[in-house]
Design an enzyme around this catalytic site. Structure first.
Site, PDB file in Angstrom:
ATOM      1  N   TYR A   1      15.163  14.752   0.605  1.00  0.00           N
ATOM      2  CA  TYR A   1      14.084  14.834  -0.191  1.00  0.00           C
ATOM      3  C   TYR A   1      13.346  16.026   1.284  1.00  0.00           C
ATOM      4  O   TYR A   1      12.748  17.218   1.083  1.00  0.00           O
ATOM      5  CB  TYR A   1      13.487  14.014  -0.716  1.00  0.00           C
ATOM      6  CG  TYR A   1      12.080  14.108  -1.536  1.00  0.00           C
ATOM      7  CD1 TYR A   1      12.059  14.021  -2.620  1.00  0.00           C
ATOM      8  CD2 TYR A   1      10.899  13.351  -0.606  1.00  0.00           C
ATOM      9  CE1 TYR A   1      10.754  15.442  -2.854  1.00  0.00           C
ATOM     10  CE2 TYR A   1       9.633  13.580  -1.581  1.00  0.00           C
ATOM     11  CZ  TYR A   1       9.934  14.671  -2.573  1.00  0.00           C
ATOM     12  OH  TYR A   1       8.867  14.975  -3.006  1.00  0.00           O
TER      13      TYR A   1
ATOM     14  N   GLY B   1       9.132  22.689 -14.949  1.00  0.00           N
ATOM     15  CA  GLY B   1       8.674  20.905 -14.590  1.00  0.00           C
ATOM     16  C   GLY B   1       8.035  19.864 -15.494  1.00  0.00           C
ATOM     17  O   GLY B   1       7.266  19.110 -14.652  1.00  0.00           O
TER      18      GLY B   1
ATOM     19  N   ASP C   1      11.253  22.966 -19.382  1.00  0.00           N
ATOM     20  CA  ASP C   1      11.363  22.046 -18.171  1.00  0.00           C
ATOM     21  C   ASP C   1      12.600  22.123 -18.508  1.00  0.00           C
ATOM     22  O   ASP C   1      13.266  22.568 -19.596  1.00  0.00           O
ATOM     23  CB  ASP C   1      10.800  20.921 -18.498  1.00  0.00           C
ATOM     24  CG  ASP C   1      11.434  19.560 -17.771  1.00  0.00           C
ATOM     25  OD1 ASP C   1      12.635  19.667 -17.421  1.00  0.00           O
ATOM     26  OD2 ASP C   1       9.714  19.155 -17.458  1.00  0.00           O
ATOM     27  N   ILE C   2      13.543  21.186 -17.755  1.00  0.00           N
ATOM     28  CA  ILE C   2      14.544  20.785 -18.663  1.00  0.00           C
ATOM     29  C   ILE C   2      15.485  20.485 -20.102  1.00  0.00           C
ATOM     30  O   ILE C   2      16.176  20.441 -20.498  1.00  0.00           O
ATOM     31  CB  ILE C   2      15.408  20.747 -17.433  1.00  0.00           C
ATOM     32  CG1 ILE C   2      17.408  20.764 -17.826  1.00  0.00           C
ATOM     33  CG2 ILE C   2      15.731  19.549 -16.805  1.00  0.00           C
ATOM     34  CD1 ILE C   2      17.637  22.022 -17.016  1.00  0.00           C
TER      35      ILE C   2
HETATM   36  N1  SER Z   1       6.778  10.088  -3.759  1.00  0.00           N
HETATM   37  C1  SER Z   1       7.717  10.720  -3.894  1.00  0.00           C
HETATM   38  C2  SER Z   1       9.003   9.934  -3.337  1.00  0.00           C
HETATM   39  O1  SER Z   1       8.610   9.171  -3.393  1.00  0.00           O
HETATM   40  C3  SER Z   1       6.926  11.569  -2.503  1.00  0.00           C
HETATM   41  O2  SER Z   1       6.744  13.322  -2.649  1.00  0.00           O
HETATM   42  O3  SER Z   1       9.710   9.957  -3.342  1.00  0.00           O
END
Ligand code: SER
Length: 312
Positions: free
Chosen positions: A143, A9, A35-36
């Site tokens: 996430y 990445g 990276d990809i």
């Molecule tokens: N900066 C990131 C986001 O906004 C948080 O780890 O997803």
């Protein structure tokens, strides 16, 4: 002599600057960027680069063997806003890439890992101000769930298999070299670009949304300092709270107005508001300070000065 390092990445917002700083410290040939997709000229021209899919174990293993890689920095991930749109793809990328790297270390093919976590591991039931290192963690975003699970797995691999994995919970990161992509804190980068280009910015977060943030130079220094610390100092093997400043959209606007007096901000909150509302406003990072000497250098006004001067 430092042994070879692989950055997965390397073309992203953090990866680009991390790669350049590691090349500066350890030598261009010692730091393999991957990276990809291909990255910017500076990164591509300064040392080895491999096209690599972070979810492909065999491909990573090939690169590790070929370059005799000793350490991996895994910076590939799908960020908070994009992950809400593609939950399964985010889970797949964020988790499988981590397992690939953890398993390479478990098999003794590499000896050290850096993996970033985030303030997104916290949720609506977490204390909002001075959020402690150890507290309620009930992330409400895809996430955040992936980062929280990742932290549990890192600690598990350390305790069970002795894998030397190290991590920090990055706040929103502000930088000028490479744009962030798909995050909730991205407004704090966009605002500088638009202040210079248009003299005004429509913010996708509302007035009063206070979030923890950090200038990229501090984040890179924290990352490398943590990786260079003697193993016995690293007591936290999930992930360390890390902080430097917290501000609201109106506060960053005021900081910009000190240089561009006519700059104006307006507010049009979208789906990212809900994500931001679930995150802490400020972070207690005393464990990082005590255990490996972390200390931030850039406050909001210093960050503004750096951003405006470099973007001009
Ligand atoms: N900066 C990131 C986001 O906004 C948080 O780890 O997803």
């Amino acid at each position: 002599m430092h042994r070879p390092i692989l950055i997965i990445g390397a073309c992203g917002q953090i990866g680009t600057e991390l790669t350049m700083e590691l090349r500066e410290r350890y030598g261009n040939e010692k730091v393999i960027a991957s990276d990809i997709r291909e990255g910017g000229d500076t990164l591509m021209g300064s040392g080895p680069f491999e096209l690599l899919d972070a979810t492909n174990y065999a491909a990573i293993e090939d690169v590790v063997m070929h370059y005799e890689i000793d350490e991996i920095y895994l910076m590939a991930a799908m960020l908070s806003a994009t992950a809400e749109k593609f939950p399964m793809r985010a889970w797949n990328l964020n988790m499988n890439s981590l397992f690939n790297v953890l398993n390479l270390a478990k098999e003794s093919k590499i000896s050290k890992i850096f993996w970033p976590s985030s303030i997104a591991v916290f949720g609506p039931n977490t204390p909002k101000e001075d959020t402690p290192q150890n507290t309620i963690m009930e992330p409400s975003t895809v996430y955040g769930i992936s980062k929280q699970s990742g932290e549990r797995w890192c600690e598990y691999y350390f305790k069970k298999y002795g894998v030397d994995v190290r991590s920090v919970r990055y706040p929103g990161l502000i930088s000028w070299k490479t744009m962030p992509g798909g995050g909730t804190t991205d407004y704090a980068v966009e605002i500088y670009h638009e202040a210079l280009q248009k003299g005004q910015y429509e913010c996708f977060l509302d007035k009063g949304t206070k979030l923890p943030m950090m200038y990229m130079d501090d984040a890179i220094r924290a990352t490398i300092d943590l990786m260079e610390s003697p193993s016995e100092k690293i007591k936290v093997r999930s992930s360390y709270n890390l902080a430097s400043m917290s501000f609201t959209p109106e506060e960053i606007a005021e900081s910009i107005q000190k240089h561009i007096p006519d700059f104006t901000i307006s507010y049009a909150p979208d789906f990212r508001q809900q994500i931001a509302d679930s995150w802490p406003s400020s972070i207690d990072d005393s464990a990082a300070k005590e255990q490996w000497g972390w200390e931030p250098k850039f406050n909001l006004d210093q960050t503004t000065l750096e951003m405006l001067n470099n973007l001009k």
